[in-house]
Motif scaffolding. Structure first.
Motif, short mmCIF file in Angstrom:
data_model
loop_
_atom_site.label_atom_id
_atom_site.label_comp_id
_atom_site.label_asym_id
_atom_site.label_seq_id
_atom_site.Cartn_x
_atom_site.Cartn_y
_atom_site.Cartn_z
N SER A 128 39.39 -39.74 10.01
CA SER A 128 38.24 -39.55 10.89
C SER A 128 38.61 -39.83 12.34
O SER A 128 37.90 -39.44 13.25
N LYS A 146 33.81 -30.88 12.53
CA LYS A 146 33.43 -31.14 13.91
C LYS A 146 34.44 -32.10 14.51
O LYS A 146 34.66 -33.20 13.98
N ILE A 147 35.07 -31.69 15.61
CA ILE A 147 36.10 -32.52 16.26
C ILE A 147 35.81 -32.61 17.76
O ILE A 147 35.56 -31.60 18.41
N SER A 148 35.84 -33.81 18.30
CA SER A 148 35.74 -34.01 19.74
C SER A 148 36.87 -34.97 20.16
O SER A 148 37.63 -35.44 19.31
N TYR A 149 36.95 -35.24 21.44
CA TYR A 149 37.97 -36.17 21.93
C TYR A 149 37.30 -37.28 22.73
O TYR A 149 36.26 -37.09 23.35
N ALA A 150 37.91 -38.46 22.72
CA ALA A 150 37.36 -39.62 23.43
C ALA A 150 38.22 -39.89 24.65
O ALA A 150 39.33 -40.40 24.53
N LEU A 170 38.27 -37.27 17.35
CA LEU A 170 37.29 -37.82 16.42
C LEU A 170 36.78 -36.72 15.50
O LEU A 170 36.41 -35.64 15.96
N GLN A 220 31.74 -37.68 11.21
CA GLN A 220 30.84 -38.77 11.57
C GLN A 220 31.41 -39.71 12.63
O GLN A 220 30.67 -40.44 13.30
N GLU A 221 32.73 -39.69 12.79
CA GLU A 221 33.37 -40.56 13.78
C GLU A 221 32.95 -40.19 15.21
O GLU A 221 33.06 -41.00 16.13
N ASN A 222 32.43 -38.96 15.38
CA ASN A 222 31.96 -38.52 16.69
C ASN A 222 30.83 -39.42 17.20
O ASN A 222 30.63 -39.53 18.42
N LYS A 223 30.09 -40.04 16.30
CA LYS A 223 28.99 -40.91 16.70
C LYS A 223 29.50 -42.16 17.43
O LYS A 223 28.73 -42.84 18.11
N ARG A 244 31.92 -42.11 19.70
CA ARG A 244 32.73 -41.65 20.82
C ARG A 244 32.65 -42.58 22.03
O ARG A 244 33.66 -42.90 22.65
#
Length: 252
Positions: free
Chosen positions: A5, A35-39, A53, A56-59, A61
């Motif tokens: 994640s 769903k993938i984003s970056y921090a 991320l 659910q790890e996007n939450k 961020r």
């Protein structure tokens, strides 16, 4: 590789963070529909640790974006650019009377601690609903008050110094700019750097390498510009390498 994640990746110089996400999906099909984003973004001219991320790890961020960072940066003294890095147009040249090593070390000490850092003109920070990049390109920066952010620099040290001829610097910059994908004025910038190198073939420039440990949100290219301003000669970031984010380093 097992599903994760949180995926620390090494973003190469020249890529945007979105390119790194795309490459992950391409190389690892199991993430294709996730769903993938970056921090914490990294500029195209920068490289280093980027946290991706998944699901659910996007939450979390904001939590990951708040982690401290460590950078290594090469800074060219005597030249200022409008972007504060090599992907910018030269607007000031001060090649004479460069500072000594002792003067540089004294200057760096001034930037340690809590401070308000002004956002770079070429950044995505919004003012009145428009990004600073928009205000800059429209030549309307004088109409707004430049936003600031409170940051903290925990440590800042000088690693090394090096003198290089202008044509050598140009070849270095050309290689870096050619790696950058997308429309970032590359052709215009390369023409300007080429003209500078041809006009100053016998000039040597001072490059300093510094190590920075800092809070989230610190712009290293702004720091480079501020160091040059404090030294009275101007400066820009030639390279920026993020070696760690929180406990995540290149080895991860």
């Amino acid at each position: 590789m097992k599903n994760k994640s949180l995926i620390p990746v090494w973003k190469p110089q020249g890529w945007t963070p979105l390119k790194a996400v795309g490459e992950l999906r391409r190389k690892m099909p199991e993430y294709k529909d996730k769903k993938i984003s970056y921090a914490g973004r990294l500029d195209p001219m920068a490289e280093g640790v980027l946290l991706l991320l998944v699901g659910q790890e996007n939450k979390k961020r904001k939590e990951y974006e708040g982690l401290s960072k460590v950078y290594i940066s090469e800074i060219v003294l005597g030249i200022s650019t409008d972007s504060f890095d090599a992907l910018g147009i030269i607007y000031s040249i001060e090649l004479g009377n460069l500072p000594s090593k002792e003067e540089i070390e004294e200057c760096l000490k001034k930037f340690i601690g809590q401070q308000d850092q002004v956002y770079p003109p070429y950044s995505s920070k919004t003012v009145n609903g428009k990004s600073l990049i928009w205000w800059t390109k429209e030549n309307r920066l004088l109409e707004i008050e430049m936003p600031k952010k409170e940051i903290e620099i925990y440590s800042l040290s000088l690693d090394s110094t090096e003198m290089v001829y202008a044509p050598v610097l140009f070849e270095n910059i050309k290689t870096r700019i050619k790696r950058v994908e997308g429309n970032f004025r590359q052709e215009e910038i390369l023409k300007a750097w080429k003209k500078f190198a041809e006009k100053n073939q016998k000039e040597k420039l001072l490059i300093i390498k510094i190590k920075i440990s800092c809070s989230s949100g610190t712009y290293i290219r702004r720091l480079a510009s501020d160091i040059g301003e404090d030294l009275g000669c101007g400066a820009f970031a030639l390279s920026i390498t993020r070696t760690s984010v929180g406990d995540y380093s290149k080895e991860d």
